[in-house]
Write a protein that holds these residues in place. Structure first.
Motif, PDB file in Angstrom:
ATOM      1  N   SER A 334       0.829  -1.202   0.000  1.00 29.16           N
ATOM      2  CA  SER A 334       0.000   0.000   0.000  1.00 29.16           C
ATOM      3  C   SER A 334       0.863   1.252   0.000  1.00 29.16           C
ATOM      4  CB  SER A 334      -0.908   0.015   1.238  1.00 29.16           C
ATOM      5  OG  SER A 334      -0.129   0.157   2.417  1.00 29.16           O
ATOM      6  N   ASP A 335       0.224   2.390  -0.177  1.00 29.74           N
ATOM      7  CA  ASP A 335       0.929   3.671  -0.124  1.00 29.74           C
ATOM      8  C   ASP A 335       1.521   3.920   1.255  1.00 29.74           C
ATOM      9  OD1 ASP A 335       0.323   4.159  -2.761  1.00 29.74           O
ATOM     10  OD2 ASP A 335      -1.464   5.349  -2.316  1.00 29.74           O
ATOM     11  N   PHE A 336       0.835   3.436   2.292  1.00 29.62           N
ATOM     12  CA  PHE A 336       1.355   3.657   3.634  1.00 29.62           C
ATOM     13  C   PHE A 336       2.673   2.917   3.838  1.00 29.62           C
ATOM     14  CE2 PHE A 336       1.660   2.606   8.181  1.00 29.62           C
ATOM     15  CZ  PHE A 336       1.754   3.896   8.673  1.00 29.62           C
ATOM     16  N   ASP A 337       2.809   1.742   3.246  1.00 33.55           N
ATOM     17  CA  ASP A 337       4.087   1.020   3.324  1.00 33.55           C
ATOM     18  C   ASP A 337       5.226   1.863   2.753  1.00 33.55           C
ATOM     19  OD1 ASP A 337       2.724  -1.142   4.377  1.00 33.55           O
ATOM     20  OD2 ASP A 337       2.459  -2.114   2.435  1.00 33.55           O
ATOM     21  N   LYS A 338       4.943   2.573   1.669  1.00 37.59           N
ATOM     22  CA  LYS A 338       5.971   3.434   1.058  1.00 37.59           C
ATOM     23  C   LYS A 338       6.363   4.563   1.991  1.00 37.59           C
ATOM     24  CE  LYS A 338       4.321   2.417  -3.626  1.00 37.59           C
ATOM     25  NZ  LYS A 338       3.701   2.974  -4.864  1.00 37.59           N
ATOM     26  N   THR A 339       5.396   5.065   2.749  1.00 38.64           N
ATOM     27  CA  THR A 339       5.705   6.107   3.719  1.00 38.64           C
ATOM     28  C   THR A 339       6.673   5.593   4.774  1.00 38.64           C
ATOM     29  OG1 THR A 339       3.562   7.183   3.403  1.00 38.64           O
ATOM     30  CG2 THR A 339       4.708   7.634   5.468  1.00 38.64           C
ATOM     31  N   LEU A 340       6.426   4.391   5.288  1.00 35.75           N
ATOM     32  CA  LEU A 340       7.334   3.802   6.268  1.00 35.75           C
ATOM     33  C   LEU A 340       8.718   3.569   5.674  1.00 35.75           C
ATOM     34  CD1 LEU A 340       5.001   1.179   8.006  1.00 35.75           C
ATOM     35  CD2 LEU A 340       5.682   3.416   8.880  1.00 35.75           C
ATOM     36  N   GLU A 341       8.750   3.132   4.434  1.00 36.76           N
ATOM     37  CA  GLU A 341      10.040   2.900   3.768  1.00 36.76           C
ATOM     38  C   GLU A 341      10.835   4.191   3.636  1.00 36.76           C
ATOM     39  OE1 GLU A 341       8.790   1.083   0.155  1.00 36.76           O
ATOM     40  OE2 GLU A 341       8.181  -0.791   1.134  1.00 36.76           O
ATOM     41  N   ALA A 342      10.144   5.297   3.359  1.00 38.88           N
ATOM     42  CA  ALA A 342      10.831   6.578   3.260  1.00 38.88           C
ATOM     43  C   ALA A 342      11.418   7.000   4.601  1.00 38.88           C
ATOM     44  CB  ALA A 342       9.872   7.647   2.741  1.00 38.88           C
ATOM     45  N   LEU A 343      10.669   6.776   5.674  1.00 41.19           N
ATOM     46  CA  LEU A 343      11.180   7.110   7.007  1.00 41.19           C
ATOM     47  C   LEU A 343      12.382   6.227   7.361  1.00 41.19           C
ATOM     48  CD1 LEU A 343       7.827   7.537   8.966  1.00 41.19           C
ATOM     49  CD2 LEU A 343       9.386   9.351   8.246  1.00 41.19           C
ATOM     50  N   ALA A 344      12.307   4.953   7.018  1.00 42.20           N
ATOM     51  CA  ALA A 344      13.446   4.057   7.270  1.00 42.20           C
ATOM     52  C   ALA A 344      14.665   4.509   6.486  1.00 42.20           C
ATOM     53  CB  ALA A 344      13.066   2.619   6.896  1.00 42.20           C
ATOM     54  N   ASN A 345      14.462   4.935   5.238  1.00 38.14           N
ATOM     55  CA  ASN A 345      15.567   5.438   4.422  1.00 38.14           C
ATOM     56  C   ASN A 345      16.196   6.675   5.058  1.00 38.14           C
ATOM     57  OD1 ASN A 345      17.106   5.448   1.828  1.00 38.14           O
ATOM     58  ND2 ASN A 345      16.122   7.445   1.633  1.00 38.14           N
ATOM     59  N   ASN A 346      15.376   7.536   5.661  1.00 39.78           N
ATOM     60  CA  ASN A 346      15.918   8.713   6.348  1.00 39.78           C
ATOM     61  C   ASN A 346      16.881   8.317   7.463  1.00 39.78           C
ATOM     62  OD1 ASN A 346      14.655  10.647   4.825  1.00 39.78           O
ATOM     63  ND2 ASN A 346      13.012  11.048   6.290  1.00 39.78           N
ATOM     64  N   ILE A 347      16.468   7.304   8.229  1.00 33.83           N
ATOM     65  CA  ILE A 347      17.321   6.870   9.346  1.00 33.83           C
ATOM     66  C   ILE A 347      18.680   6.424   8.829  1.00 33.83           C
ATOM     67  CG2 ILE A 347      17.565   5.155  11.189  1.00 33.83           C
ATOM     68  CD1 ILE A 347      14.507   5.204  11.466  1.00 33.83           C
ATOM     69  N   LEU A 348      18.706   5.691   7.719  1.00 31.96           N
ATOM     70  CA  LEU A 348      19.972   5.261   7.136  1.00 31.96           C
ATOM     71  C   LEU A 348      20.790   6.448   6.643  1.00 31.96           C
ATOM     72  CD1 LEU A 348      18.707   2.171   5.090  1.00 31.96           C
ATOM     73  CD2 LEU A 348      19.940   2.141   7.262  1.00 31.96           C
ATOM     74  N   VAL A 349      20.125   7.390   5.973  1.00 36.20           N
ATOM     75  CA  VAL A 349      20.835   8.560   5.433  1.00 36.20           C
ATOM     76  C   VAL A 349      21.423   9.397   6.555  1.00 36.20           C
ATOM     77  CG1 VAL A 349      20.508  10.734   4.197  1.00 36.20           C
ATOM     78  CG2 VAL A 349      19.473   8.639   3.318  1.00 36.20           C
ATOM     79  N   TYR A 350      20.644   9.631   7.610  1.00 38.24           N
ATOM     80  CA  TYR A 350      21.128  10.448   8.725  1.00 38.24           C
ATOM     81  C   TYR A 350      22.323   9.814   9.426  1.00 38.24           C
ATOM     82  CZ  TYR A 350      16.620  12.836   8.183  1.00 38.24           C
ATOM     83  OH  TYR A 350      15.530  13.512   7.696  1.00 38.24           O
ATOM     84  N   ASN A 351      22.455   8.479   9.302  1.00 37.60           N
ATOM     85  CA  ASN A 351      23.565   7.773   9.945  1.00 37.60           C
ATOM     86  C   ASN A 351      24.640   7.341   8.944  1.00 37.60           C
ATOM     87  OD1 ASN A 351      22.934   7.062  13.020  1.00 37.60           O
ATOM     88  ND2 ASN A 351      20.994   7.033  11.899  1.00 37.60           N
ATOM     89  N   ASN A 352      24.541   7.833   7.703  1.00 36.93           N
ATOM     90  CA  ASN A 352      25.529   7.526   6.664  1.00 36.93           C
ATOM     91  C   ASN A 352      25.727   6.022   6.485  1.00 36.93           C
ATOM     92  OD1 ASN A 352      26.150  10.302   6.110  1.00 36.93           O
ATOM     93  ND2 ASN A 352      27.346  10.335   8.018  1.00 36.93           N
ATOM     94  N   ILE A 353      24.615   5.300   6.424  1.00 40.16           N
ATOM     95  CA  ILE A 353      24.658   3.856   6.260  1.00 40.16           C
ATOM     96  C   ILE A 353      24.060   3.499   4.903  1.00 40.16           C
ATOM     97  CG2 ILE A 353      23.785   1.636   7.112  1.00 40.16           C
ATOM     98  CD1 ILE A 353      23.756   2.877   9.909  1.00 40.16           C
TER      99      ILE A 353
END
Length: 614
Positions: A334-353
């Protein structure tokens, strides 16, 4: 993984089926009938035509439901008086199973399944008696009497004789439920011996095709049987053209001894997965054909040993996710799953992973608070998403809570706490759908969860995320106050709970508790956690989750907060809309996507998004 609460379909229906109260709980049928002879009006000719349509449509619904084997979930909270909150949960119970309704819905009159005779014999269906041992403990806790017919009635009113020969109809008013125009009628069983166990209450009939979309009331008893029933409010949704399916119903009863009008208990029941296929009688282990594979043969390359290892892990992950989806536990993408994926991607980006395989997210459709990582796919239970969805003007509190939940499972992925790769062999997954819980253990070990919690705190210490830790700390503080009374809500179905497996009230991310500040239920401006079903609703046919857009209700006092509590059902009903057409083929010009917004207080990474507005 603790499987003590994972019962069979027979137990599930037995447990909640027709909870019946002692004599003090409800007036007898004759008194109720007198109270109902009343305020309504005799239906007009056009209203009688609508009632006749509803009778015909109800028989069609009964026939269709008998051909289905959906997922049925019941969650019960026993309540006690509370000086500040008026009432609070004292204990809870959870039941989950896949139910073949063709084995439950019978043609015999209800009076044959009432009283001690049904309790001794297990009723018409033999498999119920195998669950009576489990019912002993449940009956003692809730002071209930076994009655298997009641569950069916709560979703179908009367699966045998919903007609004018057995009921009278009185017009009340016209009403809108969501966007659906309805005519409201009071329904009374015609008095007599056969009135026992029949629906007694109010129905809402949508005026376009004559489907009953809501019914509210209880069931009639008699002096001889001294039979009483719980009150319930049952809702349906338009899952397919012209098809309104039972979706949710709410049950509650007041405590007659309470001086503060507190409830004795309240419960919610959800039904989904109507499109699931019945397990084949002669070949339960057959798998379904996989279609829609993407041709990437032109991009094929040689694979390194490390690449082969990761592909093997990915194969195990995909096998398990497909099986869980077929079993009705996971939502459809669903679209909501994509929202969670974007937030997870942020966590990786903020930690340079950087990870080699993108992180995916799915929603577990069940009630207990839990999450898990299957390979690079993070799964979060619907109720965990609901109770953390605290509404604020900037969305910061909900986003921070989601970041903490995601960080815990991202830590498992980073640390290599992967699913057992034995599931890369397809034969490991050739088992009946109904035994999915017993055959796929996916929770992490004590050592893995301890390490993941430590790593998650490191991830949340990124400068863009550190200010949000206080919100999840406050959420944990609220949960700590209720965790001992809500043990079933905190006992995971297949994954990791928030509570440590070696403790009753200590959390994996316990260090965040101190950052949440002091919990103050008397402070109307402080909301630490939401009631159940606060944020997501589900489509009972497609199993998709959809973010709700609810109005902001002002908190006028501590009783308005209801953290982690069952709440009445009130669905925004609408007529079925066909799915959007498939995406345009490659090469077709596509307009640029709309801008998205990053979590509050953080610069967005590419392709990020915040949770949908409520």
């Amino acid at each position: 993984m603790n499987l003590r609460k994972q019962f069979t379909a027979g137990l599930l229906l037995t447990a909640f089926a027709a909870m019946t109260l002692p004599a003090m709980a409800d007036p007898i049928f004759k008194k109720k009938k007198k109270e109902m002879e009343n305020p309504g009006q005799k239906p007009t000719a056009s209203q009688n035509i609508l009632i006749d349509k509803a009778i015909v449509r109800e028989k069609a619904i009964v026939k269709l439901v008998k051909e289905r084997a959906p997922i049925v979930e019941t969650y019960i909270q026993n309540m006690r008086p509370d000086p500040l909150l008026l009432q609070a949960p004292e204990s809870d119970q959870h039941f989950l199973g896949r139910v073949e309704f063709g084995k439950i819905i019978g043609d015999a009159p209800y009076e044959k399944y009432t009283g001690n005779a049904a309790q001794k014999t297990g009723g018409k269906l033999g498999f119920f008696k195998h669950s009576l041992g489990y019912m002993t403990g449940l009956s003692g806790a809730l002071r209930l009497t076994f009655h298997e017919a009641g569950f069916v009635q709560m979703i179908l009113m009367d699966s045998n004789d919903f007609d004018r020969q057995h009921y009278t109809f009185t017009y009340v008013r016209n009403d809108f439920l969501g966007t659906i125009p309805t005519a409201v009628f009071d329904v009374t069983p015609i008095s007599g011996k056969k009135a026992a166990g029949r629906f007694f209450g109010r129905i809402w009939i949508e005026t376009r095709e004559g489907n009953v979309v809501r019914f509210n009331g209880d069931f009639a008893g008699s002096d001889e049987q001294n039979k009483f029933w719980y009150h319930f409010d049952s809702w349906r949704t338009n899952a397919q053209p012209g098809l309104w399916l039972p979706t949710s119903f709410y049950v509650e009863e007041s405590d007659p001894k309470s001086q503060t009008n507190s409830l004795k208990f309240k419960a919610i029941n959800h039904i989904w997965g109507y499109s699931l296929k019945l397990p084949p009688a002669s070949a339960e282990n057959a798998t379904e054909e996989v279609v829609g594979a993407t041709d990437v043969s032109n991009d094929a390359q040689d694979v390194s040993p490390l690449g082969a290892q990761r592909a093997w892990v990915q194969q195990a992950e995909d096998n398990v996710l497909d099986r869980l989806f077929q079993a009705g536990l996971l939502d459809a993408p669903s679209d909501f799953d994509k929202t969670l994926e974007a937030l997870a991607n942020n966590i990786l980006v903020y930690n340079n992973i950087t990870v080699s395989t993108p992180i995916r997210c799915r929603t577990l459709l069940t009630e207990p608070l839990e999450s898990l990582a299957v390979g690079n796919t993070i799964i979060i239970s619907k109720s965990l998403l609901d109770t953390t969805a605290v509404i604020t003007a900037d969305g910061a509190q909900q986003t921070a809570n989601l970041n903490a939940i995601l960080a815990f499972q991202i830590a498992h992925i980073i640390l290599g706490h992967r699913l057992d790769t034995k599931f890369a062999f397809n034969d490991r997954l050739l088992f009946p759908t109904t035994s999915v819980f017993q055959r796929i253990p996916m929770h992490h070990t004590l050592a893995d969860n301890t390490a993941a919690a430590k790593k998650a705190i490191e991830l949340l210490n990124a400068k863009e995320l550190v200010d949000g830790q206080k919100y999840f700390g406050l959420y944990l503080a609220q949960l700590q106050e209720r965790v001992k009374n809500l043990k079933s809500l905190n006992e995971p179905v297949i994954g990791d709970a928030l509570v440590r497996s070696d403790s009753d009230d200590t959390f994996w991310m316990q260090t965040l508790l101190a950052k949440g500040g002091k919990l103050n239920m008397a402070d109307n401006k402080q909301v630490a956690a939401m009631p159940l079903a606060s944020f997501l609703r589900f489509d009972p046919w497609s199993d998709k989750v959809i973010a709700m857009h609810t109005a902001i209700e002002p908190i006028l006092g501590a009783p308005d907060k209801m953290p982690f509590e069952v709440a009445p059902v009130y669905l925004k009903l609408s007529y079925y809309k066909a799915p959007e057409p498939p995406a345009a083929p490659a090469g077709t010009p596509v307009p640029p996507p709309a801008d998205t917004t990053a979590p509050a207080g953080a610069a967005p990474a590419t392709g990020t998004a915040t949770p949908p507005a409520q």
